[in-house]
Design an enzyme around this catalytic site. Structure first.
Site, mmCIF file in Angstrom:
data_model
loop_
_atom_site.group_PDB
_atom_site.id
_atom_site.type_symbol
_atom_site.label_atom_id
_atom_site.label_comp_id
_atom_site.label_asym_id
_atom_site.label_seq_id
_atom_site.Cartn_x
_atom_site.Cartn_y
_atom_site.Cartn_z
ATOM 1 N N LYS A 32 84.549 3.851 -11.393
ATOM 2 C CA LYS A 32 84.345 4.323 -12.763
ATOM 3 C C LYS A 32 83.257 5.386 -12.826
ATOM 4 O O LYS A 32 82.447 5.531 -11.912
ATOM 5 C CB LYS A 32 83.988 3.142 -13.672
ATOM 6 C CG LYS A 32 82.740 2.393 -13.255
ATOM 7 C CD LYS A 32 82.518 1.171 -14.120
ATOM 8 C CE LYS A 32 81.224 0.453 -13.710
ATOM 9 N NZ LYS A 32 80.942 -0.696 -14.564
ATOM 10 N N TYR A 259 54.741 21.046 -17.647
ATOM 11 C CA TYR A 259 54.693 20.612 -19.036
ATOM 12 C C TYR A 259 53.752 19.425 -19.225
ATOM 13 O O TYR A 259 53.740 18.493 -18.431
ATOM 14 C CB TYR A 259 56.086 20.180 -19.514
ATOM 15 C CG TYR A 259 57.085 21.300 -19.658
ATOM 16 C CD1 TYR A 259 56.908 22.302 -20.606
ATOM 17 C CD2 TYR A 259 58.220 21.345 -18.860
ATOM 18 C CE1 TYR A 259 57.834 23.317 -20.754
ATOM 19 C CE2 TYR A 259 59.158 22.362 -18.988
ATOM 20 C CZ TYR A 259 58.961 23.347 -19.942
ATOM 21 O OH TYR A 259 59.879 24.362 -20.082
#
Length: 362
Positions: A32, A259
């Site tokens: 999946k 950041y």
């Protein structure tokens, strides 16, 4: 190619053989979510000869496997809509049945098409996502079994805590499943009863010893639901992740990086900018906490990981632009990343199946 994952299908096959030999049960390869982002279509073709079943999450995944020529049985493990029934029936993809709406549509479509539908009934024993409640199971199963155009090939449930050290809730779910099996006489004619996932086969042996099939995804790749489970079933890592150095600079003491300025150099530092970021699966929570490797030597992530780039400290190392950096593969890095982030290896792996991580198959 500045970021890529090498996928060794030979090792995946050997892992499957080892797991099958360990459990002596039918093997469903759960591929999946594009096999956790590693390429369900390509890998499924490679492994079809050594598996008994394929498990997918949604109808389109099962249909894609049929369209590339997969012949082995395919089961959609997730819930479907009534509108999905006809295409799945015509593509001979098996359906998880746990709703009256889908049941009624199955009756209509199978009669119209004069084609027998194949279903596995899902019992909710405590996971709380989908499935027939234990108290309703007997009546639902009897109703389904009465339909001549619907073949009930399997019955199953899914465990919420198979990978955790506290097994009590898993055992509670297993007992709930047993109670359903004991109540319904018709279950003698249901060929496949299954409950075990990757964690369960090494943490809860009763989940495969007493049933007919196992549903395995993560372990086929040699990645463990929890690193502590490794000793019980030693498999070969089938994935390796890499990126390249794109930029180099020397910075003096006292410079902030990236950041949020979460990192400040404490001395003269050689910094490499790598061509990978959280947009490629290197999760931001690993910032300032995880080490990658250059030339088999550890290099620490410094500063916050950006969407497209990551900074590492390569002081004292003869790193050059274009050099290969090892991200994960042989030493439980995926499992360690998951532990740092308080998440699962499956989530980490799906992240690395992202946009620009090219796949190289061996």
């Amino acid at each position: 190619m500045d970021r890529w994952i090498e996928i060794d299908c030979g090792k995946i096959i050997e892992n499957i053989k080892k797991i099958k030999n360990f459990t002596k049960k039918k093997f469903m390869a759960t591929v999946k979510s594009d096999f956790y982002g590693m390429g369900a279509k390509y890998v499924s073709k490679k492994i079809e000869s050594v598996v008994d079943y394929f498990g997918v999450a949604i109808p389109s995944e099962g249909i894609e496997l049929r369209e590339i020529g997969i012949k082995k049985p395919i089961l959609v493990l997730g819930p479907i809509l009534p509108s999905d029934v006809e295409e799945l029936l015509m593509k001979e993809v098996e359906i998880t049945l746990c709703s009256n709406d889908v049941f009624e549509q199955l009756k209509r479509v199978s009669k119209k098409r004069q084609k027998k539908a194949v279903v596995h009934i899902k019992i909710d024993t405590g996971m709380g996502r989908i499935g027939i409640q234990k108290e309703e199971a007997e009546n639902f199963i009897k109703k389904v079994k009465e339909e001549k155009n619907i073949f009930t090939k399997g019955i199953y449930t899914h465990l919420a805590t198979a990978e955790w050290k506290n097994k009590e809730y898993a055992k509670y779910q297993i007992e709930n499943f047993y109670s359903v099996l004991e109540e319904v006489n018709e279950l003698k004619n249901i060929p496949l009863k299954h409950i075990a996932n990757s964690a369960a086969i090494i943490n809860l042996p009763e989940t495969y010893k007493n049933f007919d099939m196992i549903r395995i995804g993560l372990l086929t790749l040699g990645i463990y639901p929890a690193k502590e489970l490794y000793k019980r079933l030693k498999l070969q890592p089938a994935l390796k992740g890499f990126c390249k150095v794109l930029f180099l600079k020397e910075l003096p003491e006292g410079r902030y990086l990236s950041y949020g300025i979460t990192y400040k150099t404490e001395k003269k530092t050689k910094v490499a900018t790598l061509g990978i970021g959280y947009g490629d699966g290197l999760r931001r929570f690993l910032s300032n906490k995880f080490e990658l490797k250059w030339n088999n030597k550890k290099i620490k992530i410094i500063g916050n990981i950006c969407m497209d780039q990551t900074l590492v400290d390569v002081s004292g190392k003869n790193v050059k632009i274009g050099d290969e950096i090892y991200i994960f593969g042989d030493s439980f890095e995926i499992e360690d990343m998951a532990k740092i982030g308080g998440t699962t290896p499956q989530e980490i792996l799906c992240g690395f199946g992202a946009r620009r991580m090219q796949k190289v198959y061996k």
